[in-house]
Design an enzyme around this catalytic site. Structure first.
Site, mmCIF file in Angstrom:
data_model
loop_
_atom_site.group_PDB
_atom_site.id
_atom_site.type_symbol
_atom_site.label_atom_id
_atom_site.label_comp_id
_atom_site.label_asym_id
_atom_site.label_seq_id
_atom_site.Cartn_x
_atom_site.Cartn_y
_atom_site.Cartn_z
ATOM 1 C CE LYS A 91 -0.710 0.595 5.018
ATOM 2 N NZ LYS A 91 0.258 1.219 4.901
ATOM 3 C CG ASP A 92 3.807 2.097 3.033
ATOM 4 O OD1 ASP A 92 1.734 3.228 2.845
ATOM 5 O OD2 ASP A 92 3.805 2.135 4.024
ATOM 6 N NE ARG A 126 -7.457 3.085 2.808
ATOM 7 C CZ ARG A 126 -8.452 3.056 4.304
ATOM 8 N NH1 ARG A 126 -8.907 2.119 4.290
ATOM 9 N NH2 ARG A 126 -7.002 2.608 5.172
ATOM 10 N NE ARG A 127 -7.180 3.527 8.318
ATOM 11 C CZ ARG A 127 -6.438 3.437 8.857
ATOM 12 N NH1 ARG A 127 -4.694 4.461 9.136
ATOM 13 N NH2 ARG A 127 -5.822 2.249 8.127
ATOM 14 N NE ARG A 143 2.779 11.024 7.879
ATOM 15 C CZ ARG A 143 3.686 11.556 7.670
ATOM 16 N NH1 ARG A 143 3.637 12.702 7.014
ATOM 17 N NH2 ARG A 143 4.782 10.790 7.332
ATOM 18 N NE ARG A 146 -0.261 6.102 12.295
ATOM 19 C CZ ARG A 146 -1.022 6.742 11.301
ATOM 20 N NH1 ARG A 146 -1.620 6.370 10.341
ATOM 21 N NH2 ARG A 146 -0.350 6.359 10.164
ATOM 22 C CB CYS A 154 0.074 10.873 -2.031
ATOM 23 S SG CYS A 154 0.050 12.878 -1.961
#
Length: 311
Positions: A83-84, A133-134, A151, A157, A244
């Protein structure tokens, strides 16, 4: 033991990245007991920078230094969260994916200190996430909640959550499992509520394309279903040319009978526009499925939607 039996693995130096490397080392040791592995850690610009990722050129900020070490011959293998790895452009020239490991959970999880679910959170509760996206999907399903930018790697986090910088976090189930913290999950969100990012839960093994020895050694770790699903998803993103800051989500699923499906969605950042496509393919060509789903979304106006989002 000769150096021919050593594989040097380059990785980001975050706890999660190193946990991913340990999985690869363990699977390699089981497949080829004679192989030695050593880790070449690098710190990427994406790990150092705590601002808006778009200012660094997006997701490539997490892979640039890793790619450089591989191409310079300082390492033989890179382990990536797929995904990155940007899919709107090809892998760096001279490198290939030698395989994708068996896929982990693709879903997102809520972490709330008091154990509440998303539906139980009061209006104005602060959800820590920097993911476009979230944020877009929360705006659709829970518009009364507030997203606060957050981030850093998952451990960082979680520290920020404990310090009160947010009331709850959204994190990947697979990520929490990799760092040994699945007990913190208070709710696993169904993909209908929170469609995952392209390449969710997949670890990719990247090699130099002329290094046939390493490719031969590590390709045996690859999972056929993960390969088909990831190929469809990455072709979808490549055709769509998302950047992105584009809220794009989707996942492919290989069924036991060989059929492959791909569901994908494109959102406006505020969640007010949602484009949706879902198609099936037989056992053939996953790339064609990815292309077809992208075209279906382009027909619905995905290009205009993506192009109006600043990046």
């Amino acid at each position: 033991m000769s150096s021919a039996e050593l594989i040097r693995i380059v990785s980001r130096s975050s706890p999660m990245a190193l946990a991913q490397v340990e999985r690869v080392r363990a699977e390699l040791a089981a497949l080829h007991p004679g192989i030695r592995t050593e880790v070449v850690p690098v710190t990427t610009s994406g790990d150092r920078w705590m601002g808006d990722l778009a200012q660094l050129g997006g997701k490539g900020a997490f892979t640039k230094e890793v790619d450089a070490a591989l191409l310079a011959g300082e390492a033989d293998l890179a382990v990536h969260c797929v995904k990155d790895v940007p899919a709107d452009r090809p892998l760096p020239a001279g490198t290939v994916f030698a395989g994708f490991l068996k896929r982990d959970d693709i879903r997102d999880a809520l972490v709330h200190p008091a154990g509440r679910t998303l539906d139980e959170l009061p209006a104005g509760a602060r959800i820590g996430t920097s993911s476009v996206r979230r944020r877009a999907q929360l705006a659709v399903s829970h518009p009364h909640l507030e997203c606060v930018p957050m981030r850093g790697n998952a451990n960082r986090r979680l520290e920020k959550l404990a310090a009160g910088e947010a009331d709850a976090l959204l994190l990947a189930v697979s990520g929490l499992e990799r760092i040994g913290r699945p007990g913190l999950i208070t709710e696993i969100l169904p993909v209908e509520t929170m469609c995952p990012p392209i390449g969710a839960g997949v670890l990719g093994l990247q090699c130099r394309e002329d290094d046939t020895r390493t490719i031969d050694l590590v390709s045996g770790l690859g999972d056929a279903d993960a390969w088909r699903e990831t190929t469809a998803e990455r072709m979808f993103l490549h055709v769509l040319q998302g950047h992105c800051n584009s809220p794009i989500a989707g996942y492919a699923k290989a069924e036991r009978d060989g059929r492959l499906s791909l569901r994908a969605r494109v959102f406006s950042p505020d969640g007010k526009t949602v484009l949706d496509a879902h198609e099936w393919a037989g056992p053939l060509d996953p790339a064609t499925l990815g292309t077809s789903v992208a075209v279906a979304l382009l027909r619905q106006g995905a290009r205009e939607l993506i192009d109006t989002i600043p990046h």
